[in-house]
Design a protein around this motif. Sequence first.
Motif, PDB file in Angstrom:
ATOM      1  N   GLY A  70       0.814  -1.218   0.000  1.00  0.00           N
ATOM      2  CA  GLY A  70       0.000   0.000   0.000  1.00  0.00           C
ATOM      3  C   GLY A  70       0.847   1.266   0.000  1.00  0.00           C
ATOM      4  N   ALA A  71       0.450   2.213  -0.849  1.00  0.00           N
ATOM      5  CA  ALA A  71       1.184   3.484  -0.957  1.00  0.00           C
ATOM      6  C   ALA A  71       0.287   4.657  -0.579  1.00  0.00           C
ATOM      7  CB  ALA A  71       1.755   3.662  -2.362  1.00  0.00           C
ATOM      8  N   GLY A  85       2.128   3.794   3.875  1.00  0.00           N
ATOM      9  CA  GLY A  85       3.140   3.130   3.045  1.00  0.00           C
ATOM     10  C   GLY A  85       4.211   4.093   2.564  1.00  0.00           C
ATOM     11  N   TYR A 136       4.178  -2.156  -2.986  1.00  0.00           N
ATOM     12  CA  TYR A 136       3.224  -2.556  -4.021  1.00  0.00           C
ATOM     13  C   TYR A 136       1.896  -1.874  -3.756  1.00  0.00           C
ATOM     14  CZ  TYR A 136       6.813  -5.903  -5.055  1.00  0.00           C
ATOM     15  OH  TYR A 136       8.021  -6.454  -5.371  1.00  0.00           O
ATOM     16  N   GLU A 137       1.365  -1.270  -4.788  1.00  0.00           N
ATOM     17  CA  GLU A 137       0.134  -0.479  -4.647  1.00  0.00           C
ATOM     18  C   GLU A 137      -0.847  -0.873  -5.753  1.00  0.00           C
ATOM     19  OE1 GLU A 137      -1.493   1.923  -2.685  1.00  0.00           O
ATOM     20  OE2 GLU A 137      -2.966   1.675  -4.304  1.00  0.00           O
ATOM     21  N   GLN A 138      -2.045  -1.158  -5.303  1.00  0.00           N
ATOM     22  CA  GLN A 138      -3.105  -1.589  -6.225  1.00  0.00           C
ATOM     23  C   GLN A 138      -3.515  -0.480  -7.206  1.00  0.00           C
ATOM     24  OE1 GLN A 138      -6.244  -3.158  -3.882  1.00  0.00           O
ATOM     25  NE2 GLN A 138      -7.692  -3.289  -5.554  1.00  0.00           N
ATOM     26  N   VAL A 147      -0.341   7.271  -5.785  1.00  0.00           N
ATOM     27  CA  VAL A 147      -0.229   7.259  -4.321  1.00  0.00           C
ATOM     28  C   VAL A 147      -1.490   7.863  -3.698  1.00  0.00           C
ATOM     29  CG1 VAL A 147       2.300   7.408  -4.334  1.00  0.00           C
ATOM     30  CG2 VAL A 147       0.932   9.527  -4.279  1.00  0.00           C
ATOM     31  N   GLY A 172      -3.672   6.286  -1.268  1.00  0.00           N
ATOM     32  CA  GLY A 172      -4.531   5.361  -0.521  1.00  0.00           C
ATOM     33  C   GLY A 172      -5.983   5.796  -0.514  1.00  0.00           C
ATOM     34  N   ILE A 226       8.147   2.245  -5.736  1.00  0.00           N
ATOM     35  CA  ILE A 226       6.740   1.815  -5.650  1.00  0.00           C
ATOM     36  C   ILE A 226       6.350   1.182  -6.981  1.00  0.00           C
ATOM     37  CG2 ILE A 226       4.353   2.522  -5.230  1.00  0.00           C
ATOM     38  CD1 ILE A 226       5.428   5.043  -3.839  1.00  0.00           C
ATOM     39  N   PHE A 243       3.187   0.357  -9.014  1.00  0.00           N
ATOM     40  CA  PHE A 243       1.749   0.652  -9.023  1.00  0.00           C
ATOM     41  C   PHE A 243       0.980  -0.436  -9.781  1.00  0.00           C
ATOM     42  CE2 PHE A 243       3.744   4.828  -8.375  1.00  0.00           C
ATOM     43  CZ  PHE A 243       3.048   5.242  -7.256  1.00  0.00           C
ATOM     44  N   ARG A 276      -1.373  -5.729  -7.132  1.00  0.00           N
ATOM     45  CA  ARG A 276      -1.896  -6.184  -5.844  1.00  0.00           C
ATOM     46  C   ARG A 276      -0.987  -7.253  -5.249  1.00  0.00           C
ATOM     47  NH1 ARG A 276      -6.090  -9.106  -6.794  1.00  0.00           N
ATOM     48  NH2 ARG A 276      -6.186  -8.556  -8.988  1.00  0.00           N
ATOM     49  N   THR A 302      -2.184  -1.194   4.536  1.00  0.00           N
ATOM     50  CA  THR A 302      -3.327  -1.358   3.641  1.00  0.00           C
ATOM     51  C   THR A 302      -4.497  -0.442   3.989  1.00  0.00           C
ATOM     52  OG1 THR A 302      -3.739  -3.292   5.030  1.00  0.00           O
ATOM     53  CG2 THR A 302      -2.935  -3.721   2.844  1.00  0.00           C
TER      54      THR A 302
END
Length: 552
Positions: A21-22, A26, A43-45, A49, A51, A111, A113, A116, A148
């Motif tokens: 999570g960023a 994160g 790692y960011e879904q 950035v 969240g 990061i 992006f 997941r 998260t």
Amino acid sequence: MSASPNHSGKATESYDVVVVGAGFAGMYMLHKLRGQGFSVRVYEQGDGVGGTWYWNRYPGARCDVESMQYSYSFSDELQQEWDWSERYAPQPEILKYANHVADRFNLRPDIQFSTRVERAAFNETTNLWSVTLSDGKTVTAKFVVLATGCLSNARMPEIRGLAGFKGKVYHTGHWPHETVDFTGQRVGVIGTGSSGIQSVPVIAEQASHLTVFQRTANFSIPAHNAVLTEEERQAFRAKYPEVRHFARVESRNGIYAEVPDRGALDDGDNERRSKYEARWNHGGLTFMSVYNNLALDKIANDTAADFVREKIAEIVADPETARLLQPNNHPIGTKRICIDTEYFSTFNRPNVTLVDIKSNPIEEITTNAVRIGVKDYEVDALVLATGFDAMTGSVAKIDISGRHGQTLNQKWAEGPRTYLGLMSEGFPNLFVITGPGSPSVLSNMMVSIEQHVDWITDCVTHMRERHLAAMEATKDAEDKWVAHVNEVADSTLYPQANSWYMGANVPGKPRIFMPYIGGVGPYRQICDDVAAKGYEGFVMTGAEQPRKVAAS
Ligand code: N01
């Protein structure tokens, strides 16, 4: 980063720490660990950035903690140079701030992006986590940090027919990136928590008609949002050392505010009323800190609740609508109090209707209407402000297995169990930022995030210095902490509400008061004492096995 050959002969990326999570947690975790020389991969879904501020783009979304305080404190240059435009910044500005931080501290190269984390499995032989990503890759890491977010798993309501609705359906927690214009449309909003209460006045200005479907009336205090002048910003910046110290060490909720020194019943009716009036006129969350026993004593609480109910009756012209908008099934503050701009007065508009779905629940959603009994409320678009699977929802989406193959979902089936909200026994080297069992959502999240990030960084640095391989909460420490969290919650009025704090908004979710209500300052002291006593309640084991470094 390093790379070591895996069983198929291919190189596996290996990091000291993988962060999931960023968002604000994160990003700061990355910055802090990198500063200590750790190799870190985030790692960011999403594809950016921020969240929760990346996802929650609904009309009217803004912070309910004043922005001069809902901001990072770790860099004085940052807090001195950033100009917040309003007392409560709107979502686009908070997202801009998150992007500014990412650029200013050059976070993006570390990061990944649109990725997941699907699985994380602890290998008891190597003491490493194996982390599987949505792009099919697997990486290893000594530590995994779950950043998260507490409110990032949007919850779709289970309402018959919803999938067959022909108009557009939006969830406030998963709002599209492009502008949504409701001009000329008949809109239905389901849900009247913070997201509904913030979005209703804005949508009402666009929609030809807005129908608000309310299951539970909520307490809301006016924000009295305003533009911040340069003088106000400068004055605040000048006292940042005091503000930040107070928020971290002395406050209960991470917010700089006057500390109440008396209870609601210590004042007579007139005095009490004038204090409530002053706080109402000031606006915001500090309404609840006018007295020191509002969360503890039902009779005291009733005085504040009655005051707000009277305000609603004064503002809302139609007596029946006012009655429906007056909360009556929970003590004030035991559900997250809402902060609004013109919410109650919006119901005086001719194009807004309130529908009580408590006494007459929604039967189904047809292709073009919300059906309640024999009546169809026709709508062109539906806004679901139905909240989140809070605190544990985003963690539960990752398949996490610890010692002996036990999964975190198995362990938390009866409710989350942690030591200090930071770690769970059986899951070595796995940290949660603002996890269940920590003040998290009961506080200014920025303060709690920074505290956890600093603590985790000190902890992993401590381990590195001693070449320790694994760290884990003991069962005994965890059991005692869980008991303490419950005991403190039970001494308050909070468990009396069917709130998302209790998991009560998700059918089938165990009812446990998840955040720690002992206060931000005392909680920090507990965490610091634990560290000072050599991480009491944790076991730290083994000398680290040398990791083969093939390349860097
Ligand atoms: O979600 P909520 P939210 N049929 O769970 C109703 C933070 N936040 O997104 O109460 C009909 O509070 C549900 O009814 P009930 C903040 O911490 C912060 O609004 O379960 N209705 C309720 O009215 C906040 O507390 C900001 O009876 C259904 C609503 O939907 C948290 O996020 C802004 C339903 C959900 O309210 C969550 O707020 C926004 C159904 N099937 C959010 N299911 C800031 O200002 C649910 N509801 C920083």
